[in-house]
Design an enzyme around this catalytic site. Structure first.
Site, mmCIF file in Angstrom:
data_model
loop_
_atom_site.group_PDB
_atom_site.id
_atom_site.type_symbol
_atom_site.label_atom_id
_atom_site.label_comp_id
_atom_site.label_asym_id
_atom_site.label_seq_id
_atom_site.Cartn_x
_atom_site.Cartn_y
_atom_site.Cartn_z
ATOM 1 N N ARG A 49 -58.046 129.353 11.198
ATOM 2 C CA ARG A 49 -58.829 130.096 10.397
ATOM 3 C C ARG A 49 -58.081 131.519 10.632
ATOM 4 O O ARG A 49 -57.508 131.771 11.610
ATOM 5 C CB ARG A 49 -60.176 130.063 11.126
ATOM 6 C CG ARG A 49 -61.068 131.162 10.301
ATOM 7 C CD ARG A 49 -62.586 131.146 11.079
ATOM 8 N NE ARG A 49 -63.360 132.258 10.285
ATOM 9 C CZ ARG A 49 -64.574 132.761 11.080
ATOM 10 N NH1 ARG A 49 -65.071 132.359 11.911
ATOM 11 N NH2 ARG A 49 -65.286 133.682 10.245
ATOM 12 N N HIS A 50 -58.232 132.296 9.574
ATOM 13 C CA HIS A 50 -57.808 133.810 9.836
ATOM 14 C C HIS A 50 -58.360 134.709 10.682
ATOM 15 O O HIS A 50 -59.642 134.168 11.425
ATOM 16 C CB HIS A 50 -58.119 134.563 8.380
ATOM 17 C CG HIS A 50 -59.516 134.490 7.894
ATOM 18 N ND1 HIS A 50 -60.283 135.521 8.465
ATOM 19 C CD2 HIS A 50 -60.291 133.856 7.071
ATOM 20 C CE1 HIS A 50 -61.516 135.355 7.951
ATOM 21 N NE2 HIS A 50 -61.555 134.461 7.219
ATOM 22 N N GLY A 51 -57.591 135.613 11.396
ATOM 23 C CA GLY A 51 -58.280 136.434 12.372
ATOM 24 C C GLY A 51 -59.619 137.103 11.717
ATOM 25 O O GLY A 51 -59.812 137.291 10.567
ATOM 26 N N THR A 93 -61.963 139.933 10.323
ATOM 27 C CA THR A 93 -61.594 141.160 9.290
ATOM 28 C C THR A 93 -62.439 142.143 9.324
ATOM 29 O O THR A 93 -63.515 141.895 10.002
ATOM 30 C CB THR A 93 -61.764 140.432 7.948
ATOM 31 O OG1 THR A 93 -63.143 140.006 7.711
ATOM 32 C CG2 THR A 93 -60.941 139.094 7.497
ATOM 33 N N GLN A 94 -62.477 143.226 8.650
ATOM 34 C CA GLN A 94 -63.179 144.291 8.814
ATOM 35 C C GLN A 94 -64.753 143.858 8.125
ATOM 36 O O GLN A 94 -65.886 144.304 8.864
ATOM 37 C CB GLN A 94 -62.860 145.363 7.724
ATOM 38 C CG GLN A 94 -63.715 146.711 7.809
ATOM 39 C CD GLN A 94 -63.342 147.210 9.200
ATOM 40 O OE1 GLN A 94 -62.384 147.381 9.811
ATOM 41 N NE2 GLN A 94 -64.416 147.687 9.775
ATOM 42 N N PHE A 95 -64.702 142.924 7.271
ATOM 43 C CA PHE A 95 -66.111 142.204 6.872
ATOM 44 C C PHE A 95 -66.733 141.417 7.847
ATOM 45 O O PHE A 95 -68.064 141.569 8.235
ATOM 46 C CB PHE A 95 -65.783 141.374 5.657
ATOM 47 C CG PHE A 95 -65.960 142.270 4.273
ATOM 48 C CD1 PHE A 95 -65.609 143.601 4.172
ATOM 49 C CD2 PHE A 95 -66.063 141.777 3.128
ATOM 50 C CE1 PHE A 95 -65.606 144.277 3.271
ATOM 51 C CE2 PHE A 95 -66.167 142.449 1.970
ATOM 52 C CZ PHE A 95 -65.912 143.888 1.803
ATOM 53 N N ASN A 96 -65.965 140.613 8.584
ATOM 54 C CA ASN A 96 -66.559 139.860 9.629
ATOM 55 C C ASN A 96 -67.267 140.765 10.775
ATOM 56 O O ASN A 96 -68.160 140.551 11.358
ATOM 57 C CB ASN A 96 -65.383 139.110 10.465
ATOM 58 C CG ASN A 96 -64.627 137.936 9.792
ATOM 59 O OD1 ASN A 96 -63.333 137.687 9.774
ATOM 60 N ND2 ASN A 96 -65.596 137.456 8.698
ATOM 61 N N ARG A 101 -56.641 137.695 3.726
ATOM 62 C CA ARG A 101 -56.629 137.807 5.048
ATOM 63 C C ARG A 101 -56.045 136.608 5.496
ATOM 64 O O ARG A 101 -55.526 136.635 6.517
ATOM 65 C CB ARG A 101 -58.225 138.020 5.370
ATOM 66 C CG ARG A 101 -59.076 136.764 4.629
ATOM 67 C CD ARG A 101 -60.658 136.984 4.791
ATOM 68 N NE ARG A 101 -61.417 135.896 4.482
ATOM 69 C CZ ARG A 101 -61.960 135.697 3.029
ATOM 70 N NH1 ARG A 101 -61.441 136.794 2.040
ATOM 71 N NH2 ARG A 101 -62.810 134.895 2.616
ATOM 72 N N GLU A 117 -61.621 130.133 0.226
ATOM 73 C CA GLU A 117 -62.761 130.134 1.071
ATOM 74 C C GLU A 117 -63.971 129.754 -0.150
ATOM 75 O O GLU A 117 -63.667 129.780 -1.555
ATOM 76 C CB GLU A 117 -63.335 131.274 1.397
ATOM 77 C CG GLU A 117 -64.615 131.599 2.198
ATOM 78 C CD GLU A 117 -64.732 130.459 3.218
ATOM 79 O OE1 GLU A 117 -64.660 129.352 2.991
ATOM 80 O OE2 GLU A 117 -65.033 130.716 4.344
#
Length: 200
Positions: A9-11, A13-16, A62, A89
């Site tokens: 999975r991607h690292g 993010t700002q949204f996460n 991302r 996604e």
């Protein structure tokens, strides 16, 4: 030599970090996300060794950003990353860029269901995502290991398809950003990665 499929999975993010849903929207990796990508790549390199492999990624920023960092760690040329739309996604419809707390205010019991994401108006369906992932799997070359950098929900569906999970089992899975999954001979192993944040 049996094929191994590594699902990443991607690292973060700002949204996460803001508890904001992304779907097909995008936001860059945070410092923590960059560190997660580095640590996943470092750990992954121990499993690839001299083996032949290909790297695939969702074309969303991302995932590409994470894949590029992972390639730096494993010694793979980033220009050889194969971006494939089928690894994107879930589209989360009207909930993209909404924060999870704001949705819970509107629907207090929302998070009681493990597949709550798919209640988003105009959300892409589970069947649609599974179909595009099966199409991608079917198109893979017959030889070599596969490293795939995707997303939380799409990654869960992909692992479920590879392990022949039920719908319920798919949504019971963890969605880590500091670990990856190795699937070989019908067995799935989770490999946790030590994340070290760089200090100024």
């Amino acid at each position: 030599m049996t094929r191994r499929i590594f699902v990443l999975r991607h690292g973060q993010t700002q949204f996460n970090a803001e508890q904001k849903l992304q779907g097909h929207c995008n936001s860059p990796l945070t410092d923590k996300g960059l560190a997660q990508a580095r640590s996943v790549g470092t750990e992954l390199s121990k499993y690839l060794g001299e083996r032949t492999y290909r790297v695939y990624a969702s074309p969303l920023g991302r995932a590409v950003q994470t894949a590029t960092i992972v390639c730096e760690q494993v010694g793979h040329c980033a220009s050889e990353i194969v971006q494939d739309e089928r690894l994107k996604e879930f589209a989360l419809g009207e909930w993209e860029q909404r924060t999870i707390p704001s949705l819970v205010v509107e629907q207090p019991n929302l998070l009681s269901q493990s597949d709550w994401y798919l209640q988003a108006p105009q959300s892409e369906s589970y069947q649609s995502v599974k179909a595009r992932l099966l199409s991608w799997l079917n198109d893979l070359p017959a030889d070599g290991d596969v490293v795939v950098i995707s997303h939380a929900l799409t990654g869960a569906v992909l692992r479920g398809a590879l392990m022949d999970m039920s719908y319920e089992q798919v949504w019971e899975q963890d969605l880590p950003q500091d670990a990856f999954f190795m699937i070989e001979n019908g067995v799935m192993n989770r490999i946790d990665c030590l994340v070290e944040l760089e200090t100024a």
